[in-house]
Design an enzyme around this catalytic site. Sequence first.
Site, PDB file in Angstrom:
ATOM      1  N   SER A 205       0.847  -1.188   0.000  1.00 27.05           N
ATOM      2  CA  SER A 205       0.000   0.000   0.000  1.00 27.05           C
ATOM      3  C   SER A 205       0.887   1.244   0.000  1.00 27.05           C
ATOM      4  O   SER A 205       1.676   1.431  -0.926  1.00 27.05           O
ATOM      5  CB  SER A 205      -0.958  -0.039   1.197  1.00 27.05           C
ATOM      6  OG  SER A 205      -1.968   0.928   1.067  1.00 27.05           O
ATOM      7  N   ASP A 422      -8.540  -5.724  -5.344  1.00 28.69           N
ATOM      8  CA  ASP A 422      -8.199  -4.616  -4.441  1.00 28.69           C
ATOM      9  C   ASP A 422      -9.222  -3.499  -4.625  1.00 28.69           C
ATOM     10  O   ASP A 422      -9.328  -2.922  -5.707  1.00 28.69           O
ATOM     11  CB  ASP A 422      -6.795  -4.110  -4.779  1.00 28.69           C
ATOM     12  CG  ASP A 422      -6.238  -3.153  -3.728  1.00 28.69           C
ATOM     13  OD1 ASP A 422      -7.033  -2.404  -3.130  1.00 28.69           O
ATOM     14  OD2 ASP A 422      -5.020  -3.143  -3.525  1.00 28.69           O
ATOM     15  N   HIS A 461      -6.948  -5.967  -0.793  1.00 32.25           N
ATOM     16  CA  HIS A 461      -5.834  -5.045  -0.584  1.00 32.25           C
ATOM     17  C   HIS A 461      -4.824  -5.616   0.404  1.00 32.25           C
ATOM     18  O   HIS A 461      -5.123  -5.785   1.584  1.00 32.25           O
ATOM     19  CB  HIS A 461      -6.369  -3.711  -0.056  1.00 32.25           C
ATOM     20  CG  HIS A 461      -5.331  -2.646   0.040  1.00 32.25           C
ATOM     21  ND1 HIS A 461      -4.657  -2.156  -1.055  1.00 32.25           N
ATOM     22  CD2 HIS A 461      -4.838  -1.969   1.103  1.00 32.25           C
ATOM     23  CE1 HIS A 461      -3.810  -1.220  -0.674  1.00 32.25           C
ATOM     24  NE2 HIS A 461      -3.891  -1.096   0.633  1.00 32.25           N
TER      25      HIS A 461
END
Length: 531
Positions: A205, A422, A461
């Site tokens: 991320s 995601d 994610h």
Amino acid sequence: MSTSPVNRLRRLAVPLLALTALLLPTVPVPASAAPAATSAECAPPAAPNVPGARVLSVTAQAKPAGVIESPWFPPIAYPALCEIKVTLTHPGVNDNVLVAAWLPRAGWNGRFQGVGGGGYSMGNFDFGLAMALRDGYAAATTNGGVGDDGLSPASWALGPDGKVNEELLTNFSSRSLHDMAVVGKAVTAAHYGRPAGYAYWNGCSTGGRQGLMNAQRYPGDYDGILAAAPAISMPRFLVADLWGQVVMRQEKVLPTNCEFEAFQQAAIKACDTLDGVADGVLEQPLRCRYDPAALIGQKIQCEGKEITISRATAEVVRKIWAGHPSWSALPKSAPFSVVADTQPGPSGKRVGVPNPIADNWVRYFVEENPDFTLDTVTYRDFNRIAAKSPAKLDRFIGTDNPDLSAFRRAGGKMITWHGWTDPIIFAQGTTDYRDRVEHRMGGAARVDDFYRVFLAPGVDHCGGGTGPAPVDPLGALTKWVEQGKAPETLPAATQSPTGTPITRNLCRYPQTSHYDGKGDPNQATSYHCTR
């Protein structure tokens, strides 16, 4: 009970690392040039030399072995350590930056690991460091002088004049990454009496974006970079994350989350066998041409009531799936729960709940107005915001420079993996970046020599979802760096709802996995990679 979207985002802001390492225990590859070492001492080293910064203090503290608990992930047991904290400042900036290093008292594998952050947090001072220490690494992370609130930059984004604090944004986007590498490697060398044999970056991320920034701007800091689900082009994708909220407000239709889930599941069902097997996972979700109008008139059970899917709701879904021209759109296999969350309001009427990271990006960095709200934003207003954000902020944090020639010359290797479902950072940003690197640097074969991308169908994610996620991508990276074994696939695993083990080998982009038609569809050996 399902996790709320806000708690899911908070989960992202806490672990702040390549979280799929938690799926199965990792087994680090021994560094032949760096045998295990022990250190009974835990004393503060001399202040390291950090170009462009002044060290304010250096402290050391011995800590016993322990366990890091998390409400979302298995506990992490870590060994006894020496924690060294270095505080520094950049002259003229008036900042106060903390770099913390955790150094194993015994069993050091000879490597250094830079630990990435998540959301608006630059680093992870407990969970991420514990994971690295568990696997024998000396590790460091930093707060960049911006605190550790992963959901909001309210404490640092704006200066006293109400304008973006460009110096702290520079810390967050790039400068403090290099400072941390310099400090972390210096205190590691001082503690053990010799430098680390290899240095690795590990992040997902924001941590993935940081990995790319390291490769682009500080190519000599790390031998290997694991940049998972990277937040490439933050000024673009964060605004795109708000598109669904604007659509619902402008169309005056706020579907329930279970209505959105009905569309997601209908799309998955309609396109499931395009990859040769019906397993609830779309290998190539962008090939799915499911029309949301097909669900009009269908009845579903939602929050204890029967709801009939309306034409207006299907139109909202169509607009969200189409996306805004400024960025790629939510894949049809991905949940809507971040980009189009709705909840009952105080009066009982449904209200839209924006992704707080995206909402705060526009609030503080784009509009420079803490009171900004999406409630009155029109499509025309959104066009303006979508154009203004990159024009104003790309120069700080775009992190999408395709010229990785310096990283290649330095001998660096980089792996990116990204979940196809995601719902926050759409995987198309990663494939677009890889394509542009190829265009800039001589084609796929030349880029594959140092940078490889792997897509994980059905994975959310940084992990989770219905598809198999990478088991040990950092181990694959160390083998590439230290043994020259470039990964053709990444082993991945998960479990079915009934506990059946499911394995896959994630294919190297642009290849995809295809079922052979006769083997066990739960086993990786029944699939092959193909273009």
